[in-house]
Write an enzyme that holds these catalytic residues in place. Structure first.
Site, mmCIF file in Angstrom:
data_model
loop_
_atom_site.group_PDB
_atom_site.id
_atom_site.type_symbol
_atom_site.label_atom_id
_atom_site.label_comp_id
_atom_site.label_asym_id
_atom_site.label_seq_id
_atom_site.Cartn_x
_atom_site.Cartn_y
_atom_site.Cartn_z
ATOM 1 N N LYS B 51 44.985 49.528 66.394
ATOM 2 C CA LYS B 51 44.084 48.382 66.548
ATOM 3 C C LYS B 51 44.888 47.169 66.991
ATOM 4 C CE LYS B 51 40.441 45.975 63.943
ATOM 5 N NZ LYS B 51 39.773 45.878 62.625
ATOM 6 N N SER B 126 34.873 46.318 62.827
ATOM 7 C CA SER B 126 35.583 45.786 63.970
ATOM 8 C C SER B 126 36.600 46.778 64.563
ATOM 9 C CB SER B 126 36.293 44.496 63.570
ATOM 10 O OG SER B 126 37.291 44.767 62.596
ATOM 11 N N SER B 150 35.428 47.267 57.957
ATOM 12 C CA SER B 150 35.774 47.450 59.374
ATOM 13 C C SER B 150 36.463 48.759 59.718
ATOM 14 C CB SER B 150 36.632 46.286 59.859
ATOM 15 O OG SER B 150 35.825 45.166 60.059
#
Lengths: 476, 453
Positions: B51, B126, B150
């Site tokens: 990420k 996310s 997330s």
């Protein structure tokens, strides 16, 4: 006349090897941005790690001033935006400081009085901005970013600008003596903000308080406070309705006046909250005891009084010697058992201080200093020769005997050698001889000086004197 | 064996339709892979997507924000350092909601990521890029970050396994902070076993993160005896707006536990309706402080102006997206004088109370079960103008975030439309061991999650 009420907030840089939240060096004077890392630059993703040495020094400061050490304290974030603040918040201690209470003694009307402390807390320094003249940009140096500070906050116990300065000197002496900080205002390792208000004598109601920031020497503290007392009392007396407003003012040393920075209305909202990156600091008694090892037990005033008494010094000499930990320690090491400690003190405060002030540290140790003074007393070195030796010792750190030999300064008591030299000098200066004969004593000094010059101060003054007299007698 | 060029070109081809990656590490790819494959570590040769809010030295670190478009990490996050040592290599950085704020990966400043199962749907957020990259088989595993769900929510939407570890068990060093007292890095994988393996590498105290003091993790044996297991359920969860297909899957999982012999009980644990609000107050407050450093002075996007204030304002106006601005302003508001006591401190108190209730709950139960989300993935654009609707998708993930307990989402079923449905298993603080041993036990009986039917 109004009563003056002063409280101080002093930021002191702690003498740690590394910064408060990372391993970067704290050494002063390095090229800009050479002592930085992702952590003290607040790069995205970095987290702070608390420096144990800094915590220990803060506990030590609490010990020196008789504060309470809080078993649980915490770091907070003080949020504000400024280009010298890489994270846009300063990590500081807000609601739970590491030390509370405590005090420092000063003298008031011949009596010792206690100036009380509110708290001592740890925080990190921001970086430094430089604004080059005639340029449209500013430069940021983050070497200072993250340097560990303690902020010492007093209660409003001080009653005059002079007391404020005396307090600061006592504070500095103690922090210096305990090895917590070298407190150099000129290098920014000690900085002072002052809160000041005036009140009608005899009343308890405090007047409107004004904070003065940016004062960077003892002299300026006194000047800034005196100026502010005058400004406030003028407003009270002749203000024609204009009132003192609660505000923060900046001391402009160049112009010698305080100027408004921000008022109570536009005071910043720092949005303090506990820093979620740093767990609470929990101290054990063992940690506190370890931080207090060799804690000085004497206060600044007690030390000064002891110096006056034990070393037969006047107030001024004792003050100068005890204001600085290095000098005070040196005096204590050399002075114990010395037959004439005042002579020693004089040497430290004249020759020693001159070199000490221009460099780093006192570079001649107590035993060398004693040996040197011994040589003057025994007549082996003249006073002026000893000064030269002292300078060389300071610079090169050789032994005394080596230095004397190198400089050719061993006192010359060789009669034959000196007789020849003096005969020559006297012969070359008939005018001086004439003057001496007609009773002018100064001319003798001239001849003596010439002899010393020719021997580079090495001539034994007693022998030289008698030889000159003998030579003059020979002249008819 | 494939060359590194072939590997990258295959991943890129797949990614054209999905948009999971923001950048690829072409330059160091070969070197990284060689090192990884010659490694004797437990993850030798494993390819990973990371990420884009986690620092990988030399690779971009954009947080999917214009603010950091040009920013590269100058150091490795602790989790990355540990994975590297174990032999993993990092293909590139995955898409996300800007600064991890959002629930659909539609808040990325750079691109939209699509759900690999059905491209009309969001991958969740996310950590949507990481979830999609794993679900599409572009990488073996990924790292995501979880602040209020997330990792778990996109894992559920994409049909993979995602773990939010106990707060303080995985180092946050190198993770760009959003809500510091919530954020955790966690593994996202195809299977429970792989998830456990990754977790065992990244877990454990780190001196670079003083909040990371948790223990390391040893791979657990599967549990065979379920008769001593006590599982808690929220009483009345049916009435919490859960879609029928999700509810049906939830009942199936409960039954699976019962059939294995576990004691399953409903508990009076009204899911506090305030939890989501409290979560937004606290994370936004921390975010407002954490994001203050993005001012255009030292790195990232630089706005122009005639004073420092103007320059900072310009940098932030241009650099931050709407959702980020919304949360920073909200956070600034709740921390400011006058509101701090009314809002922020109350939220803090609430959180402390909830933590206590959780502790009490786990005195009686080993695990706690809930659907990961009330619905399967929603269509792209469905919640774009509806932040509140999006926030409520977090209702089931937020409790574990507020209390710092571990929670794992498994792919459990599919809706009629074929969209994945995730289930969430929670345990007491620091009890990831319990989650893994029980799930592996169920897999031994009934087959691997996500590969059944």
């Amino acid at each position: 006349m109004y009563d003056i009420v002063i409280g101080l907030e002093i930021h002191v840089e702690m003498k740690t090897q590394t910064k408060l939240f990372c391993g970067c060096s704290t050494k002063f004077g390095a090229a800009p941005n050479t002592q930085v890392c992702p952590i003290c630059l607040g790069l995205p993703g970095t987290l702070p790690q608390v420096n144990k040495e800094a915590v220990s020094l803060a506990i030590r400061a609490g010990g020196v001033f008789g504060s309470k050490i809080q078993p649980i304290s915490q770091f907070s974030r003080k949020n504000y935006m400024y280009p010298d603040l890489p994270k846009a918040y300063q990590i500081t201690q807000y609601q739970e400081p590491i030390c509370t209470d405590g005090g420092i003694e000063i003298m008031r009307d011949g009596q010792r009085v206690m100036i009380h402390l509110e708290r001592i807390h740890m925080e990190e320094d921001p970086g430094k901005l430089m604004h080059p003249e005639y340029e449209h940009f500013s430069l940021a140096d983050y070497n200072r970013s993250g340097i560990p500070l303690i902020e010492i906050v007093t209660k409003p116990d001080l009653q005059s600008p002079e007391e404020a300065v005396e307090f600061l000197k006592a504070l500095r002496a103690q922090l210096d003596f305990a090895g917590i900080s070298d407190c150099r205002m000129d290098q920014g390792s000690m900085r002072c903000d002052a809160n000041i208000s005036l009140k009608e004598p005899g009343t308890e109601v405090l007047g409107t308080r004004v904070e003065i920031k940016n004062i960077n020497s003892f002299r300026e503290v006194q000047k800034a406070l005196e100026k502010e007392v005058k400004r406030q009392s003028d407003l009270l007396r002749f203000g024609e309705g204009d009132k003192i407003v609660q505000e923060t003012r900046k001391w402009d040393a160049g112009k010698g006046r305080t100027i408004p920075m921000r008022s109570k209305e536009d005071a910043e909202d720092y949005r303090f909250f506990d820093d979620p990156d740093l767990p609470v600091i929990q101290l054990t008694q063992e940690q506190i005891d370890a931080a207090w090892v060799d804690l000085p037990t004497e206060t600044a005033i007690q030390r000064r009084e002891r110096f006056q008494k034990c070393y037969s010094l006047n107030l001024d000499e004792a003050t100068k010697l005890t204001e600085d930990a290095v000098l005070a320690r040196l005096m204590d090491q050399a002075g114990q058992g010395h037959s004439d400690p005042r002579k020693l003190a004089t040497w430290i405060l004249t020759e020693g201080l001159r070199l000490y002030r221009s460099g780093e540290g006192f570079r001649v140790d107590a035993s060398t200093l004693l040996a040197l003074i011994e040589k003057i007393e025994s007549g082996e070195l003249s006073h002026s020769a000893a000064k030269q030796v002292f300078e060389v010792l300071w610079e090169k750190g050789a032994t005394i005997d080596e230095t004397i030999a190198d400089l050719g300064l061993k006192q010359n008591s060789d009669q034959n050698e000196l007789t020849a030299l003096i005969a020559k000098i006297v012969g070359e200066n008939p005018k001086a001889v004439e003057e001496i004969k007609s009773g002018n004593g100064k001319a003798f000094g001239f001849l003596m000086g010439a002899v010393m010059k020719a021997t580079r101060g090495a001539a034994n003054p007693k022998i030289a004197k008698s030889l000159i007299e003998a030579e003059i007698d020979k002249v008819n | 064996m494939e060359t590194i060029e072939q590997v990258f070109s295959e991943i890129k081809k797949k990614d054209e339709a999905i948009g999971a990656f923001l950048s690829f590490d072409m330059k160091d790819g070969e070197k990284q892979r060689e090192e990884a494959e010659s490694s004797k570590g437990s993850l030798a040769g494993i390819s990973m997507g990371i990420k884009d809010n986690i620092a990988v030295k030399g690779q971009p670190l954009t947080c999917a924000s214009k603010m950091l478009k040009t920013h590269r990490a100058s150091y490795d996050a602790t989790a990355i350092e540990r994975l590297r040592k174990a032999g993993a290599w990092f293909v590139g950085k995955t898409n996300m909601d800007e600064f991890a704020m959002g629930g659909s990966t539609e808040n990325s400043a750079f691109q939209q990521t699509k759900n690999p199962v059905n491209h009309d749907y969001v991958p969740g957020g996310s950590s949507g890029g990481s979830a999609a990259a794993v679900a599409a088989g572009m990488v073996s595993a990924a790292l995501g970050t979880d602040t209020g769900g997330s990792i778990r929510q996109p894992a559920a939407y994409c049909g993979i396994v995602g773990l939010k570890p106990t707060y303080g068990r995985v180092s946050r060093y190198g993770l760009v902070a959003f809500g510091s007292s919530f954020d955790q890095i966690g593994p996202m994988t195809q299977t429970v076993e792989e998830c456990e393996q990754l977790f065992s590498v990244i877990a454990g105290a780190d001196e670079k993160d003083p909040t990371c003091t948790g223990e390391g993790y040893q791979i657990q044996k599967e549990r065979s005896d379920f008769t001593t297991l006590r599982v808690g359920l929220v009483r009345g969860i049916e009435k919490m707006g859960i879609e029928e297909s999700v509810l049906a899957a939830y009942r199936d999982l409960v039954q699976e536990f019962q059939e294995a012999g576990a004691l399953v009980e409903e508990v009076e644990f009204a899911l506090p309706s305030e939890a989501v609000s409290v979560y937004y107050v606290l994370t936004s407050a921390e975010a407002s402080s954490n994001l203050g450093r993005f001012d255009g002075i030292r790195y990232g996007l630089k706005g122009r102006g005639s004073s420092v204030e103007e320059e900072m304002r310009a940098s932030r106006s241009q650099g931050f997206g709407l959702e980020v601005k919304r949360r920073v302003l909200f956070g600034t508001h709740v921390l400011s004088a006058g509101y701090q006591d009314q809002v922020y401190k109350k939220a803090h108190l609430y959180r402390a109370t909830l933590k206590k209730r959780m502790e009490v709950l786990f005195q009686s139960y080993d695990l706690f079960l809930m659907p990961t989300t009330p619905t399967p993935a929603f269509r792209l654009g469905d919640h774009s103008d509806d932040p509140m609707g999006m926030y409520l998708e977090d209702a089931f993930t937020v409790p574990a975030s507020l209390t710092g307990i571990p929670a794992l989402s498994i792919p459990y079923a599919k809706s009629e439309k074929g969209l994945p449905i995730g289930m969430q298993i929670m345990a007491a603080h620091g009890q990831e061991e319990m989650i893994f041993e029980v799930l592996k036990g169920l897999e031994a009986k009934n087959g691997i999650f996500g590969r059944r039917g």
